[in-house]
Enzyme design. Structure first.
Site, short mmCIF file in Angstrom:
data_model
loop_
_atom_site.label_atom_id
_atom_site.label_comp_id
_atom_site.label_asym_id
_atom_site.label_seq_id
_atom_site.Cartn_x
_atom_site.Cartn_y
_atom_site.Cartn_z
N LYS A 48 2.13 2.24 -5.09
CA LYS A 48 2.82 1.78 -6.30
C LYS A 48 1.99 2.07 -7.55
O LYS A 48 2.53 2.49 -8.58
CB LYS A 48 3.10 0.27 -6.22
CG LYS A 48 4.05 -0.09 -5.11
CD LYS A 48 4.23 -1.58 -4.98
CE LYS A 48 3.03 -2.31 -4.42
NZ LYS A 48 2.68 -1.96 -3.03
N GLN B 170 2.01 -5.78 -3.29
CA GLN B 170 2.31 -5.91 -1.86
C GLN B 170 3.65 -5.21 -1.56
O GLN B 170 3.96 -4.23 -2.21
CB GLN B 170 2.34 -7.37 -1.41
CG GLN B 170 0.98 -8.05 -1.42
CD GLN B 170 0.64 -8.66 -2.76
OE1 GLN B 170 1.46 -9.33 -3.36
NE2 GLN B 170 -0.55 -8.46 -3.25
N THR C 127 -8.97 -2.70 -1.50
CA THR C 127 -9.78 -3.84 -1.95
C THR C 127 -10.71 -4.31 -0.84
O THR C 127 -11.87 -4.62 -1.09
CB THR C 127 -8.84 -5.03 -2.32
OG1 THR C 127 -7.75 -4.51 -3.05
CG2 THR C 127 -9.56 -6.06 -3.14
N THR C 128 -10.20 -4.35 0.38
CA THR C 128 -10.98 -4.96 1.46
C THR C 128 -11.67 -3.93 2.36
O THR C 128 -12.58 -4.27 3.09
CB THR C 128 -10.03 -5.78 2.37
OG1 THR C 128 -9.02 -4.88 2.86
CG2 THR C 128 -9.36 -6.90 1.61
N GLY C 129 -11.21 -2.66 2.33
CA GLY C 129 -11.77 -1.64 3.21
C GLY C 129 -11.29 -1.77 4.65
O GLY C 129 -11.69 -1.02 5.53
N THR D 254 2.88 -12.64 2.43
CA THR D 254 2.06 -13.06 1.30
C THR D 254 2.69 -14.33 0.71
O THR D 254 3.72 -14.80 1.21
CB THR D 254 1.93 -11.89 0.30
OG1 THR D 254 0.84 -12.16 -0.57
CG2 THR D 254 3.20 -11.66 -0.50
N ASP E 122 0.82 -1.22 0.00
CA ASP E 122 0.00 0.00 0.00
C ASP E 122 0.85 1.27 0.00
O ASP E 122 0.42 2.30 0.51
CB ASP E 122 -0.97 0.04 1.20
CG ASP E 122 -1.80 -1.22 1.30
OD1 ASP E 122 -2.37 -1.60 0.28
OD2 ASP E 122 -1.85 -1.83 2.38
N GLU E 123 2.02 1.20 -0.57
CA GLU E 123 2.92 2.36 -0.58
C GLU E 123 2.52 3.39 -1.63
O GLU E 123 3.05 4.51 -1.64
CB GLU E 123 4.37 1.93 -0.85
CG GLU E 123 4.99 1.02 0.20
CD GLU E 123 4.81 -0.45 -0.13
OE1 GLU E 123 4.00 -0.77 -1.04
OE2 GLU E 123 5.46 -1.29 0.51
N SER F 61 5.89 12.31 -3.80
CA SER F 61 4.47 12.34 -4.12
C SER F 61 3.74 13.10 -3.01
O SER F 61 3.92 12.79 -1.83
CB SER F 61 3.96 10.90 -4.23
OG SER F 61 2.57 10.88 -4.39
N GLY G 161 -4.35 -3.85 -4.62
CA GLY G 161 -5.37 -2.87 -5.01
C GLY G 161 -4.64 -1.61 -5.39
O GLY G 161 -4.41 -0.75 -4.55
N HIS G 162 -4.22 -1.53 -6.63
CA HIS G 162 -3.44 -0.37 -7.07
C HIS G 162 -4.40 0.76 -7.45
O HIS G 162 -5.20 0.61 -8.37
CB HIS G 162 -2.54 -0.75 -8.25
CG HIS G 162 -1.46 -1.71 -7.86
ND1 HIS G 162 -0.56 -2.25 -8.74
CD2 HIS G 162 -1.14 -2.22 -6.64
CE1 HIS G 162 0.26 -3.04 -8.08
NE2 HIS G 162 -0.08 -3.06 -6.82
N ASP H 92 2.38 14.49 2.10
CA ASP H 92 1.34 15.46 2.46
C ASP H 92 0.60 15.07 3.74
O ASP H 92 0.11 15.93 4.47
CB ASP H 92 0.34 15.60 1.30
CG ASP H 92 -0.22 14.26 0.85
OD1 ASP H 92 0.58 13.40 0.45
OD2 ASP H 92 -1.45 14.06 0.93
N THR I 269 -6.54 -12.22 2.84
CA THR I 269 -7.63 -11.46 2.22
C THR I 269 -8.75 -12.42 1.76
O THR I 269 -9.74 -11.97 1.19
CB THR I 269 -7.12 -10.65 1.01
OG1 THR I 269 -6.38 -11.53 0.17
CG2 THR I 269 -6.25 -9.51 1.46
P1 GTP Z 1 -0.78 -2.72 -3.09
O1 GTP Z 1 -0.13 -3.51 -4.20
O2 GTP Z 1 -2.13 -3.25 -2.74
O3 GTP Z 1 0.16 -2.68 -1.92
O4 GTP Z 1 -1.13 -1.16 -3.56
P2 GTP Z 1 -0.40 0.22 -3.82
O5 GTP Z 1 1.02 0.22 -3.39
O6 GTP Z 1 -0.63 0.62 -5.25
O7 GTP Z 1 -1.13 1.24 -2.88
P3 GTP Z 1 -2.68 1.60 -2.81
O8 GTP Z 1 -3.10 2.13 -4.11
O9 GTP Z 1 -3.45 0.51 -2.20
O10 GTP Z 1 -2.67 2.70 -1.67
C1 GTP Z 1 -2.16 3.90 -1.78
C2 GTP Z 1 -3.26 4.93 -1.55
O11 GTP Z 1 -2.65 6.18 -1.37
C3 GTP Z 1 -4.20 5.12 -2.73
O12 GTP Z 1 -5.48 5.49 -2.27
C4 GTP Z 1 -3.56 6.25 -3.52
O13 GTP Z 1 -4.49 7.00 -4.29
C5 GTP Z 1 -3.04 7.09 -2.39
N1 GTP Z 1 -1.83 7.85 -2.67
C6 GTP Z 1 -0.76 7.52 -3.44
N2 GTP Z 1 0.18 8.48 -3.34
C7 GTP Z 1 -0.30 9.41 -2.48
C8 GTP Z 1 0.23 10.62 -1.94
O14 GTP Z 1 1.34 11.04 -2.22
N3 GTP Z 1 -0.57 11.30 -1.04
C9 GTP Z 1 -1.80 10.88 -0.69
N4 GTP Z 1 -2.50 11.60 0.18
N5 GTP Z 1 -2.32 9.74 -1.17
C10 GTP Z 1 -1.57 9.01 -2.05
#
Ligand code: GTP
Length: 425
Positions: A16, A225, A301-303, A240, A13-14, A413, A40-41, A334, A131
């Protein structure tokens, strides 16, 4: 020309998805290399938001091809749902002809989900926090040499193969748990989805990707992940079922290690984790609650609410070492705006010693984090577009992290939208 790899350096959830989307226009092929629809990208642009579970994040660009690699496990039902949703939003992938699927990717069957749920139920308190999407049991069938693969859907005896594996699963469920839930509805959806998948190019992805490399085209391997969830190096057993590290890009796409170019590691300015397992810097208090609220830390994905904490440098250093990270992206800076003080864990106190690495038995003997206090910044940074608009104290935080981690932070970001991204170097 080499394959660049983009992956998470923490517990997933970084952000990506957003960063792959930002970088996609520069690549000819975006290839997902591991994991399943537990990813859940999330991508946001032009006021719209998309969550991709299986489909690579390069899907919105006209000149970028996308591949679901052999290391991925695919739930046809979820994939169809994703494809249908994108079509409704004006992105018809069949018409665009920009999605390919590896024949060697494994299939998640409805009964894999039943096995997942039954296993978690049986584990009780010690459960992994799965999950429940059937991903673990599918990888178990892959390594157990029982699995069904995407290429099998083209075989005349696919239905018999499916039945054989399903029968095995139902007899296991019956023997272990004394019951088998009704899955006839999901089975019908499964076969309907399989028919849709047949319409996409099903490819030998190892030949395809190496062909791209030979032609001098640019390939980005997209991870899901995070490193601390890697099956070998993560906080086992709270991990995982696949290799989330750079090595996973080699096995998950069929590329040799010397073909790897840049390794782009994504991390949040703080830290989160979903599900069970160790999390040394966790803030189980109102500060953690504040981070969750401001950062909207709930699973895409899961909330599920994500656990939150300060940044963990020993864990990040470990991730950088394992992946050979050459550049980093810091997301969600931010979210930290407004905190008077922020903290970075530089070491752990562990059994009377101060250490700067992740100990083996992190799941049983909890290391106590040693924090460095850092001045926070108060400015809203979500609208900044120029480097000279970055608050001094955020700059100090970035400098501190670069010094500690010895890898440049290439992008910052400052919000979820594509445009809220600054190139730092
Ligand atoms: P996984 O493969 O499930 O780990 O997903 P992921 O790494 O793509 O991350 P995911 O999209 O689940 O979660 C990141 C969340 O942060 C999303 O809701 C993005 O829209 C949000 N997001 C990404 N970058 C930023 C940022 O710089 N600031 C803020 N406020 N939100 C961000």
């Amino acid at each position: 020309m080499a394959v660049d790899v983009l992956l998470g350096l923490q517990w997933g959830d970084e952000g990506k998805g957003k960063i792959v989307d930002v970088l996609s226009a520069d690549y000819d092929l975006i290839a997902r290399f591991q994991g399943g629809p537990n990813a859940g990208h999330t991508l946001e642009f032009d006021g719209k938001k998309f969550v991709l579970n299986t489909i690579p994040s390069g899907i919105f660009f006209n000149n970028t091809q996308n591949l679901i690699g052999n290391g991925v496990v695919i739930d046809p039902i979820t994939l169809k749902r994703e494809i249908d949703k994108l079509k409704d939003a004006g992105h018809d992938l069949l018409a665009k002809n920009n999605l390919m699927i590896a024949k060697k990717a494994h299939l998640i069957l409805p009964t894999h989900q039943l096995l997942d749920a039954a296993s978690e139920k049986k584990m009780g308190e010690g459960k992994i926090g799965s999950t429940l999407k059937g991903i673990g049991p599918t990888y178990m069938d892959k390594t157990g040499r029982n699995g069904l693969r995407i290429g099998d859907i083209l075989l005349p005896d696919f239905k018999e193969r499916y039945q054989k594996l399903t029968d095995k699963h139902t007899s296991m469920l019956q023997a272990l748990y004394g019951e088998v839930a009704d899955f006839s509805e999901r089975e019908a959806l499964f076969f309907e989805a399989v028919e849709l998948i047949k319409k996409f190019p099903l490819v030998d992805s190892e030949h395809l990707v190496n062909g791209y490399i030979k032609q001098g085209k640019k390939v980005l391997a997209e991870g899901a992940q995070g490193t601390m969830l890697d099956i070998d190096f993560g906080s086992y057993p709270f991990v995982t079922s696949s290799n989330t590290t750079t090595a996973g890009a080699c096995t998950g796409l069929g590329i040799a290690p010397q073909q790897i170019g840049e390794v782009i590691g994504i991390f949040k300015a703080y830290c989160t984790r979903v599900g069970g397992g160790p999390f040394p810097t966790e803030l189980d208090n109102e500060v953690g609650e504040e981070l969750r609220r401001i950062g909207h830390e709930f699973g895409a994905t899961t909330g599920r609410p994500r656990r939150t904490g300060w940044i963990d440098l020993p864990a990040l250093k470990y991730a950088i070492m394992l992946n050979g990270v050459t550049q980093m992206v810091m997301t969600k800076a931010d979210v930290l705006s407004g905190f008077d003080k922020i903290y970075a864990c530089t070491h752990y106190n562990y059994q009377g010693e101060t250490i700067d690495y992740m100990p083996y038995d992190i799941c049983t003997i909890h290391p106590e984090p040693v924090f460095k206090e850092i001045d926070g910044w108060h400015e809203d940074i979500t609208g900044i577009t120029e480097l000279n608009q970055i608050p001094e104290k955020l700059k100090n935080y970035i400098d501190f992290l670069e010094q500690e981690l010895e890898v440049p932070i290439q992008y910052l970001s400052v919000g979820p939208d594509r445009v809220q991204t600054l190139e730092l170097h």
